[in-house]
Design a protein around this motif. Structure first.
Motif, PDB file in Angstrom:
ATOM      1  N   GLU A 232       0.871  -1.177   0.000  1.00 31.14           N
ATOM      2  CA  GLU A 232       0.000   0.000   0.000  1.00 31.14           C
ATOM      3  C   GLU A 232       0.908   1.227   0.000  1.00 31.14           C
ATOM      4  OE1 GLU A 232      -3.256  -0.129  -0.135  1.00 31.14           O
ATOM      5  OE2 GLU A 232      -3.505  -2.279   0.168  1.00 31.14           O
ATOM      6  N   THR A 233       0.411   2.349  -0.477  1.00 27.75           N
ATOM      7  CA  THR A 233       1.275   3.531  -0.571  1.00 27.75           C
ATOM      8  C   THR A 233       0.561   4.786  -0.096  1.00 27.75           C
ATOM      9  OG1 THR A 233       0.672   3.935  -2.893  1.00 27.75           O
ATOM     10  CG2 THR A 233       2.626   2.585  -2.481  1.00 27.75           C
ATOM     11  N   ILE A 234       1.363   5.732   0.356  1.00 20.19           N
ATOM     12  CA  ILE A 234       0.885   7.063   0.729  1.00 20.19           C
ATOM     13  C   ILE A 234       1.758   8.079   0.008  1.00 20.19           C
ATOM     14  CG2 ILE A 234       0.674   8.749   2.591  1.00 20.19           C
ATOM     15  CD1 ILE A 234       0.078   6.447   4.499  1.00 20.19           C
ATOM     16  N   ASN A 235       1.150   8.870  -0.868  1.00 16.73           N
ATOM     17  CA  ASN A 235       1.855   9.956  -1.549  1.00 16.73           C
ATOM     18  C   ASN A 235       1.755  11.197  -0.668  1.00 16.73           C
ATOM     19  OD1 ASN A 235       2.719  12.076  -3.188  1.00 16.73           O
ATOM     20  ND2 ASN A 235       2.079  11.012  -5.052  1.00 16.73           N
ATOM     21  N   LEU A 236       2.864  11.568  -0.076  1.00 19.39           N
ATOM     22  CA  LEU A 236       2.863  12.654   0.906  1.00 19.39           C
ATOM     23  C   LEU A 236       2.630  14.016   0.292  1.00 19.39           C
ATOM     24  CD1 LEU A 236       5.842  11.357   3.072  1.00 19.39           C
ATOM     25  CD2 LEU A 236       3.418  11.320   3.689  1.00 19.39           C
ATOM     26  N   THR A 237       2.728  14.128  -1.031  1.00 20.91           N
ATOM     27  CA  THR A 237       2.447  15.415  -1.677  1.00 20.91           C
ATOM     28  C   THR A 237       0.956  15.722  -1.677  1.00 20.91           C
ATOM     29  OG1 THR A 237       2.222  14.495  -3.919  1.00 20.91           O
ATOM     30  CG2 THR A 237       4.444  15.116  -3.190  1.00 20.91           C
ATOM     31  N   GLU A 238       0.131  14.709  -1.383  1.00 20.87           N
ATOM     32  CA  GLU A 238      -1.315  14.899  -1.436  1.00 20.87           C
ATOM     33  C   GLU A 238      -1.881  15.433  -0.133  1.00 20.87           C
ATOM     34  OE1 GLU A 238      -2.748  11.095  -2.600  1.00 20.87           O
ATOM     35  OE2 GLU A 238      -1.896  11.213  -4.626  1.00 20.87           O
ATOM     36  N   GLY A 239      -1.035  15.644   0.870  1.00 11.65           N
ATOM     37  CA  GLY A 239      -1.473  16.253   2.120  1.00 11.65           C
ATOM     38  C   GLY A 239      -2.260  15.304   2.995  1.00 11.65           C
ATOM     39  N   GLY A 240      -2.787  15.863   4.082  1.00  9.44           N
ATOM     40  CA  GLY A 240      -3.527  15.074   5.055  1.00  9.44           C
ATOM     41  C   GLY A 240      -2.639  14.595   6.177  1.00  9.44           C
ATOM     42  N   GLU A 241      -3.232  14.437   7.352  1.00  9.04           N
ATOM     43  CA  GLU A 241      -2.483  13.946   8.497  1.00  9.04           C
ATOM     44  C   GLU A 241      -2.140  12.467   8.305  1.00  9.04           C
ATOM     45  OE1 GLU A 241      -1.376  15.715  11.072  1.00  9.04           O
ATOM     46  OE2 GLU A 241      -2.196  17.509  10.106  1.00  9.04           O
ATOM     47  N   ARG A 245      -4.426   9.190   6.907  1.00  8.90           N
ATOM     48  CA  ARG A 245      -4.045   8.405   5.731  1.00  8.90           C
ATOM     49  C   ARG A 245      -3.928   6.919   6.096  1.00  8.90           C
ATOM     50  NH1 ARG A 245      -1.660  11.636   1.781  1.00  8.90           N
ATOM     51  NH2 ARG A 245      -2.001   9.810   0.442  1.00  8.90           N
ATOM     52  N   LEU A 246      -3.379   6.645   7.284  1.00 15.69           N
ATOM     53  CA  LEU A 246      -3.271   5.258   7.722  1.00 15.69           C
ATOM     54  C   LEU A 246      -4.644   4.654   8.002  1.00 15.69           C
ATOM     55  CD1 LEU A 246      -0.238   5.517  10.169  1.00 15.69           C
ATOM     56  CD2 LEU A 246      -0.243   4.469   7.903  1.00 15.69           C
ATOM     57  N   GLU A 247      -5.531   5.444   8.607  1.00 13.19           N
ATOM     58  CA  GLU A 247      -6.859   4.932   8.935  1.00 13.19           C
ATOM     59  C   GLU A 247      -7.641   4.567   7.681  1.00 13.19           C
ATOM     60  OE1 GLU A 247     -10.342   5.757  12.191  1.00 13.19           O
ATOM     61  OE2 GLU A 247      -9.075   7.435  11.568  1.00 13.19           O
ATOM     62  N   ALA A 248      -7.414   5.309   6.590  1.00  9.37           N
ATOM     63  CA  ALA A 248      -8.093   4.991   5.341  1.00  9.37           C
ATOM     64  C   ALA A 248      -7.664   3.638   4.793  1.00  9.37           C
ATOM     65  CB  ALA A 248      -7.808   6.089   4.311  1.00  9.37           C
ATOM     66  N   ILE A 249      -6.465   3.205   5.150  1.00  5.48           N
ATOM     67  CA  ILE A 249      -5.948   1.905   4.676  1.00  5.48           C
ATOM     68  C   ILE A 249      -6.235   0.800   5.669  1.00  5.48           C
ATOM     69  CG2 ILE A 249      -3.837   0.631   4.079  1.00  5.48           C
ATOM     70  CD1 ILE A 249      -2.654   3.356   3.164  1.00  5.48           C
ATOM     71  N   GLY A 251      -7.999   1.106   8.841  1.00  2.75           N
ATOM     72  CA  GLY A 251      -9.134   1.214   9.748  1.00  2.75           C
ATOM     73  C   GLY A 251      -8.771   1.753  11.108  1.00  2.75           C
ATOM     74  N   VAL A 252      -7.495   1.912  11.357  1.00  2.15           N
ATOM     75  CA  VAL A 252      -6.984   2.523  12.587  1.00  2.15           C
ATOM     76  C   VAL A 252      -5.874   3.500  12.202  1.00  2.15           C
ATOM     77  CG1 VAL A 252      -7.565   0.595  14.118  1.00  2.15           C
ATOM     78  CG2 VAL A 252      -5.369   0.615  12.925  1.00  2.15           C
ATOM     79  N   PRO A 253      -5.638   4.530  13.015  1.00  2.00           N
ATOM     80  CA  PRO A 253      -4.698   5.580  12.611  1.00  2.00           C
ATOM     81  C   PRO A 253      -3.248   5.332  12.991  1.00  2.00           C
ATOM     82  CG  PRO A 253      -5.809   6.244  14.612  1.00  2.00           C
ATOM     83  CD  PRO A 253      -6.398   4.906  14.230  1.00  2.00           C
ATOM     84  N   GLU A 254      -2.863   4.070  13.136  1.00  2.07           N
ATOM     85  CA  GLU A 254      -1.496   3.779  13.577  1.00  2.07           C
ATOM     86  C   GLU A 254      -1.058   2.426  13.056  1.00  2.07           C
ATOM     87  OE1 GLU A 254      -1.848   3.897  17.810  1.00  2.07           O
ATOM     88  OE2 GLU A 254      -2.848   1.939  17.929  1.00  2.07           O
ATOM     89  N   VAL A 255       0.257   2.209  13.099  1.00  6.57           N
ATOM     90  CA  VAL A 255       0.838   0.929  12.687  1.00  6.57           C
ATOM     91  C   VAL A 255       1.576   0.308  13.862  1.00  6.57           C
ATOM     92  CG1 VAL A 255       1.065   1.489  10.230  1.00  6.57           C
ATOM     93  CG2 VAL A 255       2.910   2.122  11.830  1.00  6.57           C
TER      94      VAL A 255
END
Length: 395
Positions: A232-241, A245-249, A251-255
């Protein structure tokens, strides 16, 4: 005397192919009877080399670069017993004596006898003992019985060289970052950085049993490559906390685990240098009582840093967050010998396809300067220099 050529740092942003001395079995004025000379089969360009070439270290001009070496033994010192002529060996980027306390405790990245300035030595790198680099046609490897990892079958080694070349640095380094962060069966992992080490860490995380591997970067091409092998990937140029971004992948905001594969040349979302931004982001993103592996390079002197403190390696970390969450940080050079034999076995048994994961591209020695420039621009490739055309002829 036989000829030799190598990649030489000539100033910020510049490298050249130059004639260099043919290696000899000597350390200063004394014979190096425990060493071997190798004919390079594969020698790679590393992100750590780029730090020097960008002028972000105190590296002097004239240095022969390169610390990722795989080659054929063509000369052995008198005291070498277990490595023979014609053997193909992987050389850890760490130079280690095998005799000091740290080596005996498997901390081979911190050998006490190979560098007068500080613990730890490496080929072709600033402040690491003055060892001549291996982006060349030939190189000398000291303490060969200790340092060399001999491949069991020559034909098999040549067939899998694009993978096996990664054993000298990036695969053990990525693996070390994950292992020290506690990646295990079912872990969720955030890897910061989609360069070759970050991609190697992602592949290593899957090997260790991670359920979800998330790679974050600013480079869309590198992120696209990460997705080709299940990340899975997160493009940091797209903004957002980062938590959102983690919760969208997940379901929780942490790894469970974080891995910093960027280091001190990190940049914020606006593209400006922020040396501690990755460390701070990972402390926010990693669960309480979790761990962060930090194979990304941090230095004690950075001439190109954005502020006075960072020039001396002092970063503005949100350490209070890490303390409050009981986050464990694991730093330092990878002790390659701790992992390379087992990772070799994984490659030979087709348990990991690391060349595909990091997108290895074979180039000639003469193509190295242009490849340095391409790498600096963020191309999604790992450049393998083939000085004697041993691999291109097998394509």
């Amino acid at each position: 005397m036989a000829s030799n050529r190598g990649v030489v740092y000539t100033g910020p942003g510049e490298v050249e192919i130059q004639n260099i001395d043919f290696p000899v079995l000597a350390l200063g004025n004394r014979k190096c009877e425990h060493g071997v000379i190798i004919k390079l089969i594969a020698t790679n360009i590393c992100g750590s080399d780029q730090h020097m070439v960008r002028g972000r270290t105190t590296a002097p001009t004239g240095m022969v670069l390169g610390h990722e070496m795989t080659g054929e033994v063509i000369e052995c010192g008198r005291d070498v017993e277990f490595v023979g002529m014609g053997d193909i060996i992987s050389v850890p980027f760490n130079v280690a004596c095998g005799r000091c306390r740290n080596c005996k405790e498997r901390h081979t990245g911190l050998c006490l006898n190979v560098n007068l300035q500080r613990p730890g030595g490496a080929y072709g790198y600033v402040d690491m003992g003055g060892w001549i680099g291996g982006q060349a046609e030939y190189a000398m490897i000291p303490y060969a019985d200790w340092n060399a990892l001999r491949f069991p079958d020559r034909d098999q080694a040549m067939e899998k060289m694009r993978d096996l070349t990664c054993l000298s640095d990036i695969l053990p380094t990525g693996y070390h970052g994950c292992y020290s962060a506690g990646v295990t069966t079912g872990s969720t992992v955030l890897i910061s950085g989609a360069g070759p080490v970050g991609l190697a860490a992602a592949a290593a995380a899957f090997l260790l049993g991670a359920s979800v591997v998330i790679v974050a970067d600013l480079n869309a091409d590198r992120l696209a490559h990460a997705r080709t092998f299940g990340c899975e990937t997160i493009n940091l140029t797209e903004g957002g906390e980062i938590g959102e971004r983690l919760e969208a992948i997940l379901g929780v905001p942490e790894v469970d685990c974080g891995v910093d594969c960027v280091g001190y040349e990190a940049r914020g979302h606006g593209g400006e240098d922020e040396p501690a931004v990755v460390l701070n982001q990972l402390m926010e993103a990693t669960r309480a009582a979790g761990s962060i592996g930090i194979p990304g390079l941090y230095v004690t002197e950075d001439p190109g840093a954005p502020d006075k403190a960072s020039k001396k390696g002092m970063l503005s970390m949100g350490f209070g967050t890490g303390w409050a969450k009981s986050i464990s940080l694991h730093t330092g050079q990878t002790p390659v010998m701790k992992y390379n034999r087992e990772l070799m076995s994984a490659i030979l048994a087709d348990r990991i396809q690391i060349a595909k994961a990091v997108n290895v591209q074979v180039i000639s020695l003469d193509e190295a300067p242009e490849s340095y420039r391409a790498f600096d621009k963020g191309v999604a490739k790992k450049f393998l220099i083939d000085p004697h055309n041993a691999l291109k002829t097998r394509s």
